[in-house]
Design a protein around this motif. Structure first.
Motif, PDB file in Angstrom:
ATOM      1  N   LYS A  81       0.834  -1.202   0.000  1.00  0.00           N
ATOM      2  CA  LYS A  81       0.000   0.000   0.000  1.00  0.00           C
ATOM      3  C   LYS A  81       0.874   1.260   0.000  1.00  0.00           C
ATOM      4  N   LEU A  82       1.940   1.247   0.816  1.00  0.00           N
ATOM      5  CA  LEU A  82       2.827   2.404   0.882  1.00  0.00           C
ATOM      6  C   LEU A  82       3.599   2.617  -0.418  1.00  0.00           C
ATOM      7  N   LEU A  83       3.912   1.537  -1.109  1.00  0.00           N
ATOM      8  CA  LEU A  83       4.643   1.653  -2.374  1.00  0.00           C
ATOM      9  C   LEU A  83       3.891   2.489  -3.395  1.00  0.00           C
ATOM     10  N   LEU A  84       2.571   2.382  -3.371  1.00  0.00           N
ATOM     11  CA  LEU A  84       1.756   3.139  -4.327  1.00  0.00           C
ATOM     12  C   LEU A  84       1.414   4.533  -3.809  1.00  0.00           C
ATOM     13  N   GLU A  85       1.208   4.644  -2.511  1.00  0.00           N
ATOM     14  CA  GLU A  85       0.808   5.934  -1.949  1.00  0.00           C
ATOM     15  C   GLU A  85       1.983   6.906  -1.823  1.00  0.00           C
ATOM     16  N   HIS A  86       3.181   6.365  -1.684  1.00  0.00           N
ATOM     17  CA  HIS A  86       4.353   7.220  -1.476  1.00  0.00           C
ATOM     18  C   HIS A  86       5.464   6.824  -2.446  1.00  0.00           C
TER      19      HIS A  86
END
Length: 239
Positions: free
Chosen positions: A187-192
């Motif tokens: 999830k963090l890979l896409l959001e940040h």
């Protein structure tokens, strides 16, 4: 009485002395050449035997490594097959219990079977634990372990182990927690997109980037960098 002329006659043999010396030198050289040739042949045979011995040792080492690798792979496959079979058997038991419970509810009966009641309770406890771990992001706690999860739902070690074996896709508690972490990492890979892989691993509560990359690849069949690249490409296509 010997005359002076007769006394000098042996001097005529001295003319052959140089020829004899040359002959002796030739014979000596021939002997030395033969000895050198024999020594070379002996050295050649020794080197050949040594080379053959080294080649045999290398082949034995390679064969040993190959056999060890085959044995290890066979043991891993056997363990995996037995693990999947065990999971399937336990899953069938749970499904049968749930089916019996459904029939009992439809018929207006109470599910009095201890197996059915135990299966339902274990399932409920696991779902409750998984829900709390996900909702409250307990997996972000670096020191989170089996004892914490056991206290969370109030079960002992044996019962907790059975629950994880039946309902979790992970082989043990550490794998379960790391799977939760890499799911959050995805999830963090896409959001940040500005975050590095090391920063995301740290944000997920992973001890190091190597563990994060390895677990991520086990879950998603690709590295975090490949996941980010492919997902961004898909998002761009949709947009």
């Amino acid at each position: 009485m010997i005359s002076s002329t007769d006394a000098v006659t042996p001097s005529g043999d001295y003319e052959h002395v140089p020829n004899l010396g040359s002959l002796i030198g030739t014979i000596a050289d021939s002997i030395n050449i033969r000895r050198s040739s024999e020594q070379m042949q002996t050295t050649y045979h020794l080197l050949k035997e040594k080379n053959e011995s080294q080649q045999r040792a290398q082949w034995i080492t390679i064969l040993t490594i190959v056999l060890a690798a085959v044995l290890i792979i066979s043991l891993v496959i056997l363990y995996y097959v037995r693990y999947i079979r065990h999971r399937n058997v336990e899953l069938i038991k749970v499904l049968n219990g749930l089916d019996a419970y459904r029939r009992a509810v439809i018929n207006g009966d109470s599910p009095t079977s201890p197996e059915v009641v135990a299966a339902l309770e274990e399932r409920r406890l696991y779902v409750e634990m998984d829900k709390q771990v996900t909702r409250d992001r307990l997996f972000l706690k670096p020191g989170l372990g089996r004892e914490d999860l056991m206290r969370l739902i109030g079960v002992d070690k044996n019962r907790f182990g059975k629950m994880m074996s039946k309902y979790s896709d992970a082989s043990n508690t550490s794998v379960y927690i790391n799977m939760k972490r890499v799911e959050y990492g995805a999830k963090l890979l896409l959001e940040h997109p500005e975050y590095t892989i090391a920063a995301i691993a740290s944000e997920c509560g992973m001890s190091n980037t190597v563990t994060f990359n390895r677990t991520f690849k086990e879950v998603y069949n690709m590295t975090p960098s490949e996941y980010r690249e492919k997902m961004n490409a898909l998002l761009q296509q949709k947009s």
